[in-house]
Design a protein around this motif. Structure first.
Motif, PDB file in Angstrom:
ATOM      1  N   ALA A  33       0.682  -1.230   0.024  1.00 43.29           N
ATOM      2  CA  ALA A  33       0.056   0.020  -0.112  1.00 43.29           C
ATOM      3  C   ALA A  33       0.807   1.248   0.134  1.00 43.29           C
ATOM      4  N   VAL A  34       1.978   1.176   0.918  1.00 44.31           N
ATOM      5  CA  VAL A  34       2.811   2.273   0.707  1.00 44.31           C
ATOM      6  C   VAL A  34       3.480   2.611  -0.583  1.00 44.31           C
ATOM      7  N   VAL A  35       3.999   1.521  -0.982  1.00 44.88           N
ATOM      8  CA  VAL A  35       4.523   1.608  -2.648  1.00 44.88           C
ATOM      9  C   VAL A  35       3.676   2.053  -3.401  1.00 44.88           C
ATOM     10  N   GLY A  36       2.339   1.635  -3.716  1.00 48.23           N
ATOM     11  CA  GLY A  36       1.284   1.862  -4.488  1.00 48.23           C
ATOM     12  C   GLY A  36       0.936   3.536  -4.176  1.00 48.23           C
ATOM     13  N   ALA A  37       1.031   3.924  -2.872  1.00 44.63           N
ATOM     14  CA  ALA A  37       0.803   5.359  -2.776  1.00 44.63           C
ATOM     15  C   ALA A  37       1.688   6.285  -3.181  1.00 44.63           C
ATOM     16  N   ALA A  38       3.047   5.956  -3.231  1.00 41.90           N
ATOM     17  CA  ALA A  38       3.933   6.631  -3.406  1.00 41.90           C
ATOM     18  C   ALA A  38       4.219   6.800  -5.110  1.00 41.90           C
ATOM     19  N   VAL A  39       3.852   5.463  -5.722  1.00 40.53           N
ATOM     20  CA  VAL A  39       3.720   5.631  -7.307  1.00 40.53           C
ATOM     21  C   VAL A  39       2.481   6.518  -7.757  1.00 40.53           C
ATOM     22  N   SER A  40       1.516   6.347  -7.144  1.00 37.47           N
ATOM     23  CA  SER A  40       0.438   6.977  -7.476  1.00 37.47           C
ATOM     24  C   SER A  40       0.553   8.508  -7.297  1.00 37.47           C
ATOM     25  N   TYR A  41       0.984   9.126  -6.388  1.00 39.83           N
ATOM     26  CA  TYR A  41       1.744  10.131  -5.944  1.00 39.83           C
ATOM     27  C   TYR A  41       2.751  10.963  -6.978  1.00 39.83           C
ATOM     28  N   LEU A  42       3.611  10.185  -7.399  1.00 36.48           N
ATOM     29  CA  LEU A  42       4.837  10.438  -8.217  1.00 36.48           C
ATOM     30  C   LEU A  42       4.186  10.863  -9.789  1.00 36.48           C
ATOM     31  N   THR A  43       3.311   9.408 -10.046  1.00 36.19           N
ATOM     32  CA  THR A  43       2.537   9.703 -11.455  1.00 36.19           C
ATOM     33  C   THR A  43       1.849  10.795 -11.536  1.00 36.19           C
ATOM     34  N   SER A  44       1.058  11.147 -10.553  1.00 40.81           N
ATOM     35  CA  SER A  44       0.164  12.485 -10.614  1.00 40.81           C
ATOM     36  C   SER A  44       1.033  13.461 -10.696  1.00 40.81           C
ATOM     37  N   ARG A  45       2.079  13.656  -9.895  1.00 39.13           N
ATOM     38  CA  ARG A  45       3.052  14.891 -10.109  1.00 39.13           C
ATOM     39  C   ARG A  45       3.599  15.234 -11.338  1.00 39.13           C
ATOM     40  N   LEU A  46       4.092  14.004 -12.006  1.00 39.14           N
ATOM     41  CA  LEU A  46       4.854  14.089 -13.398  1.00 39.14           C
ATOM     42  C   LEU A  46       3.504  14.492 -14.378  1.00 39.14           C
ATOM     43  N   LEU A  47       2.308  13.877 -14.268  1.00 34.76           N
ATOM     44  CA  LEU A  47       1.463  14.295 -15.171  1.00 34.76           C
ATOM     45  C   LEU A  47       1.058  15.849 -15.004  1.00 34.76           C
ATOM     46  N   GLU A  48       0.906  16.093 -13.827  1.00 32.76           N
ATOM     47  CA  GLU A  48       0.674  17.739 -13.640  1.00 32.76           C
ATOM     48  C   GLU A  48       1.712  18.625 -14.176  1.00 32.76           C
ATOM     49  N   GLY A  49       3.011  18.033 -14.088  1.00 30.41           N
ATOM     50  CA  GLY A  49       4.192  18.949 -14.691  1.00 30.41           C
ATOM     51  C   GLY A  49       3.853  18.958 -16.306  1.00 30.41           C
ATOM     52  N   ARG A  50       3.739  17.784 -16.866  1.00 38.73           N
ATOM     53  CA  ARG A  50       3.409  17.753 -18.058  1.00 38.73           C
ATOM     54  C   ARG A  50       2.462  18.584 -18.724  1.00 38.73           C
ATOM     55  N   ARG A  51       1.161  18.758 -17.796  1.00 39.09           N
ATOM     56  CA  ARG A  51       0.293  19.538 -18.342  1.00 39.09           C
ATOM     57  C   ARG A  51       0.355  20.901 -18.263  1.00 39.09           C
ATOM     58  N   ARG A  52       1.169  21.249 -17.228  1.00 38.01           N
ATOM     59  CA  ARG A  52       1.666  22.852 -16.946  1.00 38.01           C
ATOM     60  C   ARG A  52       2.632  23.221 -18.440  1.00 38.01           C
ATOM     61  N   ARG A  53       3.467  22.302 -18.772  1.00 36.87           N
ATOM     62  CA  ARG A  53       4.337  22.629 -19.861  1.00 36.87           C
ATOM     63  C   ARG A  53       3.419  22.787 -21.267  1.00 36.87           C
TER      64      ARG A  53
END
Length: 56
Positions: A33-53
């Protein structure tokens, strides 16, 4: 107010539930669950960064 019978029933139920846990599986589940939450958080941050660019 609870009677002694109710306390005994509640205590016995709690002990039987406590004894039925497989602690190694519980630890594994928590770790996944901890690993899944970390991956989900990092993926959302990466996608948010791509959207901003793209908006610029």
């Amino acid at each position: 107010m609870m009677s002694n019978v109710q306390f005994g029933t509640l205590g016995g139920t709690a002990c039987s539930i406590w004894n039925s846990f497989d602690w190694s599986n519980l630890l594994h589940t928590a770790l996944v669950a901890v690993v899944g939450a970390a991956v989900s958080y990092l993926t959302s941050r990466l996608l948010e960064g791509r959207r901003r660019r793209r908006r610029r």
